[in-house]
Design an enzyme around this catalytic site. Structure first.
Site, short mmCIF file in Angstrom:
data_model
loop_
_atom_site.label_atom_id
_atom_site.label_comp_id
_atom_site.label_asym_id
_atom_site.label_seq_id
_atom_site.Cartn_x
_atom_site.Cartn_y
_atom_site.Cartn_z
N ASP A 67 0.52 -1.26 -0.02
CA ASP A 67 -0.38 -0.05 -0.02
C ASP A 67 0.65 1.20 0.11
OD1 ASP A 67 -2.18 1.50 -0.06
OD2 ASP A 67 -2.73 1.06 2.28
N ASN A 70 -11.55 -2.62 -5.20
CA ASN A 70 -10.16 -1.17 -5.76
C ASN A 70 -10.82 -1.64 -6.99
OD1 ASN A 70 -6.73 -2.69 -4.19
ND2 ASN A 70 -8.36 -1.16 -3.59
C1 IPE Z 1 -5.41 -2.88 0.16
O1 IPE Z 1 -5.15 -1.14 -0.07
C2 IPE Z 1 -5.12 -3.17 -1.39
C3 IPE Z 1 -4.57 -3.25 -1.98
C4 IPE Z 1 -3.18 -2.76 -0.80
C5 IPE Z 1 -3.74 -4.03 -2.91
P1 IPE Z 1 -6.21 -0.08 -0.15
O2 IPE Z 1 -5.46 1.01 -0.50
O3 IPE Z 1 -6.81 -0.53 -1.60
O4 IPE Z 1 -6.72 -0.51 1.23
P2 IPE Z 1 -8.36 1.10 1.76
O5 IPE Z 1 -9.41 1.54 1.03
O6 IPE Z 1 -6.88 1.76 1.79
O7 IPE Z 1 -8.23 0.56 3.40
C1 IPE Z 2 -1.52 -0.06 -3.72
O1 IPE Z 2 -0.97 1.53 -3.53
C2 IPE Z 2 -1.81 -0.41 -4.58
C3 IPE Z 2 -3.54 -0.93 -5.18
C4 IPE Z 2 -4.06 -0.20 -3.98
C5 IPE Z 2 -3.57 -0.92 -6.03
P1 IPE Z 2 -2.61 2.91 -3.37
O2 IPE Z 2 -2.86 2.64 -4.73
O3 IPE Z 2 -3.60 2.32 -2.05
O4 IPE Z 2 -1.98 3.75 -2.59
P2 IPE Z 2 -2.50 4.83 -1.61
O5 IPE Z 2 -3.13 3.99 -1.12
O6 IPE Z 2 -3.56 5.38 -2.25
O7 IPE Z 2 -1.23 5.77 -1.78
MG MG Z 3 -4.34 2.15 -0.67
#
Ligand code: IPE
Ligand code: IPE
Ligand code: MG
Length: 240
Positions: free
Chosen positions: A17, A65
């Protein structure tokens, strides 16, 4: 890492993340963060194999996602497609450090060509046994439990088993990580204190480690720190 006196977890799970925030901090598009994040995945999975961790699960894309903008989802799918295409070749050339790769999550709703690439990568790496890497794509912990329960319900319907026979092992046998040990350590970079639907069944007694580092900045030294802290934890599993 000085590995003496360190108790290595058998199974480490990582929520990759912070890609979006990393990009934003640099005035870049979110996609740029995902691109660097994919490289970090490669580095960290190889490092896990190097230091002798047997199972590693990486959370790449959740069932939730899909809620993101169409542009971001398409960009992530394009990256995944390119990455798998490269991986297919690297596995063949034995450049993947003995890594056996599996994809966990639902293939339903995924682009068909990506599903085909996943099958090819799994098939080509299936004889590797050094480290087992699970890449969670279109993965949701709740959906996984529902899948397992549905399979059990089918068996009850066919008269193969009775409802009284249902036990925890049966649910474990129907989830994607069947036959693998539960994660000992779950790491979440980017400072969020939640699981976000990751390994809900398997995490019952996992040790959690939250790191402020954003995933694109994550290094083997960060993993060493998490493992060192893990090795100091007192796991009780409900005992004393
Ligand atoms: C969890 O991260 C999913 C992945 C890293 C693939 P998210 O960014 O989707 O989670 P939330 O929305 O902050 O809980
Ligand atoms: C994790 O990084 C990747 C996926 C969930 C696909 P994020 O895209 O959630 O990054 P932040 O949390 O917005 O920084
Ligand atoms: Mg995230």
């Amino acid at each position: 890492m000085d590995k003496k006196d360190i108790l290595l977890p058998q199974h480490v799970a990582i929520i990759m993340d912070g890609n979006g925030r990393w990009a934003k901090q640099r005035g870049l598009k979110r996609t740029e963060g995902h691109k660097v994040g994919a490289e970090v995945f490669r580095t960290i999975s190889k490092y896990c194999a190097d230091i002798g961790i047997k199972y590693v699960t990486f959370y790449a894309f959740s069932t939730e996602n899909w809620k993101r903008s169409k542009a971001e989802v398409t960009a992530i799918m394009n990256l995944l497609r390119r990455y798998l295409d490269e991986m297919k070749e690297r596995v063949l050339e034995n450049e993947e450090a003995g890594i056996h790769i599996s994809f966990i999550g639902s293939r339903e709703g995924m682009p068909k060509d990506i599903v085909k690439l996943m099958d090819e990568v799994e098939c080509r790496s299936s004889d590797k046994t050094k480290t087992y890497v699970n890449l969670a794509v279109n993965y949701g912990g709740r959906a996984e439990i529902v899948k397992s329960v549905k399979e059990i319900a089918e068996r009850v319907k066919k008269g193969e088993i009775n409802p009284e026979d249902i036990d925890e092992d049966m649910i474990s046998d129907g989830i994607y990580t069947a036959n693998q040990p539960d994660p000992d350590l779950i790491i979440r970079p980017s400072g969020e204190y939640r699981l976000s639907n990751f390994l809900l069944w398997q995490s019952a007694y996992a040790e959690l480690y939250i790191d402020d580092v954003l995933w694109p900045d994550y290094t083997p030294e960060d993993l060493d720190r998490a493992i060192e802290e893990y090795s100091k934890r007192n796991r009780r599993f409900g005992g004393v």
